[in-house]
Design an enzyme around this catalytic site. Structure first.
Site, mmCIF file in Angstrom:
data_model
loop_
_atom_site.group_PDB
_atom_site.id
_atom_site.type_symbol
_atom_site.label_atom_id
_atom_site.label_comp_id
_atom_site.label_asym_id
_atom_site.label_seq_id
_atom_site.Cartn_x
_atom_site.Cartn_y
_atom_site.Cartn_z
ATOM 1 N N SER A 146 0.826 -1.200 0.000
ATOM 2 C CA SER A 146 0.000 0.000 0.000
ATOM 3 C C SER A 146 0.865 1.257 0.000
ATOM 4 O O SER A 146 1.675 1.450 -0.899
ATOM 5 C CB SER A 146 -0.964 -0.040 1.194
ATOM 6 O OG SER A 146 -1.906 0.995 1.117
ATOM 7 N N ASP A 305 -2.120 6.291 -3.985
ATOM 8 C CA ASP A 305 -0.952 5.586 -3.449
ATOM 9 C C ASP A 305 -0.523 4.462 -4.394
ATOM 10 O O ASP A 305 -1.170 4.225 -5.420
ATOM 11 C CB ASP A 305 -1.236 5.097 -2.032
ATOM 12 C CG ASP A 305 -2.261 3.976 -1.970
ATOM 13 O OD1 ASP A 305 -2.964 3.743 -2.966
ATOM 14 O OD2 ASP A 305 -2.382 3.338 -0.906
ATOM 15 N N ASP A 307 -0.710 1.244 -4.742
ATOM 16 C CA ASP A 307 -1.640 0.215 -5.237
ATOM 17 C C ASP A 307 -3.009 0.798 -5.555
ATOM 18 O O ASP A 307 -3.959 0.054 -5.817
ATOM 19 C CB ASP A 307 -1.751 -0.953 -4.258
ATOM 20 C CG ASP A 307 -2.401 -0.578 -2.938
ATOM 21 O OD1 ASP A 307 -2.164 0.549 -2.462
ATOM 22 O OD2 ASP A 307 -3.132 -1.406 -2.363
ATOM 23 N N ASP A 309 -5.451 2.257 -3.939
ATOM 24 C CA ASP A 309 -6.672 2.059 -3.161
ATOM 25 C C ASP A 309 -6.969 3.265 -2.265
ATOM 26 O O ASP A 309 -8.088 3.423 -1.783
ATOM 27 C CB ASP A 309 -6.633 0.756 -2.352
ATOM 28 C CG ASP A 309 -5.553 0.721 -1.286
ATOM 29 O OD1 ASP A 309 -4.683 1.621 -1.265
ATOM 30 O OD2 ASP A 309 -5.572 -0.221 -0.463
#
Length: 574
Positions: A146, A305, A307, A309
């Site tokens: 993340s 960010d 990834d 999400d």
């Protein structure tokens, strides 16, 4: 666990690489460094694994990935009839080793008799959640850490509904991992052989199109975008990560003509060379985006960010300066916007509901209830929000319109069951266009909401405690607070404490106790005499205790004064 014996096992293993061996030899005289790597395995939970990369059982590496994947494969194989073919989806982000770990995991699944749908390049986390639901997978994994620093990587695990792994399944995987030898206890096959046999199949841009089609279905007021498209400029940055393709595609498909991407940060790079931290919660990461926005006179900056999400924004204030809005503020803006926009269009569903976490601003509750929308609290983490959405669907009780948490995560729609920065970016931009039609920025809109609903202020403090000693210290702090609750915090009397581990609320004034709806999470919430909530919990993914201060008052100044006073107390906990 004898960490020295485990260290020697790795040093003498034929299965580690030359680079790993050299790194382990370099710490042979550093007992603390050895203990940090080998005192215990990375803890597997409902969010999977996360840790710094390197050799060792308390690190992310190919050996831990294979061991974990075999444990998950065993769960998958035991969860449905033996003659039923099982499929899992595998995704990864931009981080160093993410593609390698994804392939290694895919090969373990394939050798275990499980079909794999592997994305052909990095993709956003919400697209993995979508793929699990779209292609009837029993599970899925995403190799990502993340928004953590570049040294980290992780292994997120999802189940057949596209949500993160249920607790009972996480416990099963954790137990299986203990039975599996990290170097010999797994099955694998060559990647090329698995592709040739069709056991591993690649997901390409056809999946992207199907995902984007569903993302765009969540638009409410597309005509607002068309109304300002010729003048509205927005800047986007993916922080070198997985949002680089789909977020601009969604924004342009919605009708925005000027989606100006930060060129240096469109480059995929797990070292994140242009930012100190790839975290959209940190304004410092937006420096290049702000510089670009100033040069083109953009109204809005959006950043996702690695990834994709989580999403953060920067907008113009009344003086024309670029300022950040917090995750709490963006969630309140989105909730108010979605309610109002759906009402204008006549599309607000029957029994509408919003979902937030216990550490998310109480302003959301005020907005929802003032507009006839039910609102529900969950523990921190979208797996709990996904459970609540499933509960709504099963009982046919409510239709959720927004789920969000203060840490910049938002979910709208039924295409995914984890936070989705692609859809959130689209809706934030649409909302900004809607306000632009009224000659307002999102900063103006937020100030107007404060005047309408009351003033609220929030602060999250991270008390970092790394290493083995840090874990012990964190446990000691929580035990101490639980055994002897403070009578006052920052000079303000504590009226009650909610212990979300036992599911009990203790009234410290009346000396009574009552059950609460939520339990089995290591969180303590103090209700102060002035209406402030002071919440303490250990992070589930990083070595730190998080303290949340949720204040309300008659002005921004009053809220800020409360936050300052309680922050001093929070720092004293460490």
């Amino acid at each position: 666990m004898d960490y020295r014996a485990e260290y020697e096992k790795w040093l003498n293993s034929q299965f580690i690489s030359e680079d790993e061996l050299a790194e382990l030899k370099s710490i042979k005289d550093d007992d603390t460094a050895i203990k940090e790597r080998f005192y215990a395995p990375l803890q597997f939970g409902t969010a999977g694994l996360r840790g710094t990369m390197g050799p060792g059982i308390n690190r992310m590496n190919v050996h831990v990935v294979r061991q974990t994947t075999q444990a998950l494969a065993n769960l998958v194989l035991s969860s449905s009839p033996k003659n039923q073919q099982k499929t899992v989806a595998v995704c990864y982000d931009c981080r160093n080793n993410s593609a390698l770990y994804a392939k290694e995991a895919s090969c373990v699944f394939a050798a275990s008799g499980i079909n794999v749908l592997l994305f052909d390049a990095l993709r956003p986390t919400p697209e993995l959640s979508f793929a699990i639901r779209e292609y009837n997978c029993i599970a899925g994994i995403n190799i990502t850490a993340s928004h953590n620093p570049k040294e980290y990587n992780g292994y997120k695990v999802y189940w057949d509904d596209g949500a993160q792994l249920p607790p009972e399944h996480a416990s099963h995987v954790a137990a299986e991992m203990q039975k599996i030898d990290i170097f010999r206890g797994f099955l694998t096959m060559s990647y090329e052989e698995a592709l040739a046999k069709g056991t591993i199949k690649l997901l390409d841009d056809h999946a992207d199109k199907a995902f984007l089609d569903l993302v765009l279905c969540n638009s409410v007021q597309q005509e607002s975008v068309r109304a300002v498209a010729s003048t509205f400029k927005l800047v986007y940055t993916p922080f070198h990560g997985a949002g680089h393709a789909l977020v601009p595609a969604a924004l342009k498909a919605l009708g925005f003509k000027y989606v100006i991407c930060v060129p240096e940060q469109m480059t995929i790079d797990g070292n994140f060379p242009t930012v100190k931290s790839p975290n959209p919660e940190d304004k410092a990461g937006f420096a290049k985006a702000i510089e670009l926005a100033q040069s083109v006179e953009a109204t809005l900056i959006i950043g996702t960010d690695p990834d994709a999400d989580r999403v953060g924004i920067v907008c113009r204030n009344t003086e024309g300066e670029y300022v950040t809005l917090s995750g709490n503020q963006v969630g309140v803006l989105l909730l108010d916007y979605l309610i109002r926009a759906h009402k204008e269009k006549g599309t607000l569903p029957k029994n509408p509901a919003a979902i937030k976490t216990i550490v998310t601003t109480e302003m959301a509750r005020k907005v929802a209830e003032s507009n006839g929308v039910a609102i529900f609290d969950t523990f921190t983490g979208f797996k709990f929000m996904a459970e609540k959405i499933k509960e709504f669907e099963t009982a046919h009780s409510h239709n959720y319109i927004l789920a969000y948490e203060e840490s910049y995560g938002y979910l709208v729609g039924n295409h995914a069951r984890d936070k989705d920065a692609v859809t959130a970016s689209m809706l934030i931009a649409e909302m900004a266009a809607w306000y632009a039609c009224k000659s307002m920025t999102l900063y103006d809109a937020m100030e107007k909401l404060y005047k309408k609903y009351g003033f609220y202020g929030e602060q999250t403090l991270n008390l970092v405690m790394p290493g083995v000693s840090g874990m012990e210290k964190m446990a000691g702090i929580m035990d101490g607070l639980r055994c002897k609750p403070p009578e006052n915090i920052g000079g303000t009397k504590v009226l009650a404490v909610r212990d979300y581990l036992t599911g009990e609320r203790r009234d410290l004034i009346k000396n009574t106790s009552a059950k609460i709806d939520l339990k089995d999470s290591n969180v303590l919430s103090y209700e102060l005499e002035d209406g402030t909530r002071f919440i303490v919990r250990p992070s589930g993914t990083e070595p730190k205790i998080k303290v949340y201060i949720l204040a309300q008052g008659k002005s921004h100044q009053e809220c800020n004064e409360k936050i300052s006073a309680y922050s001093v107390f929070a720092e004293g906990l460490k």
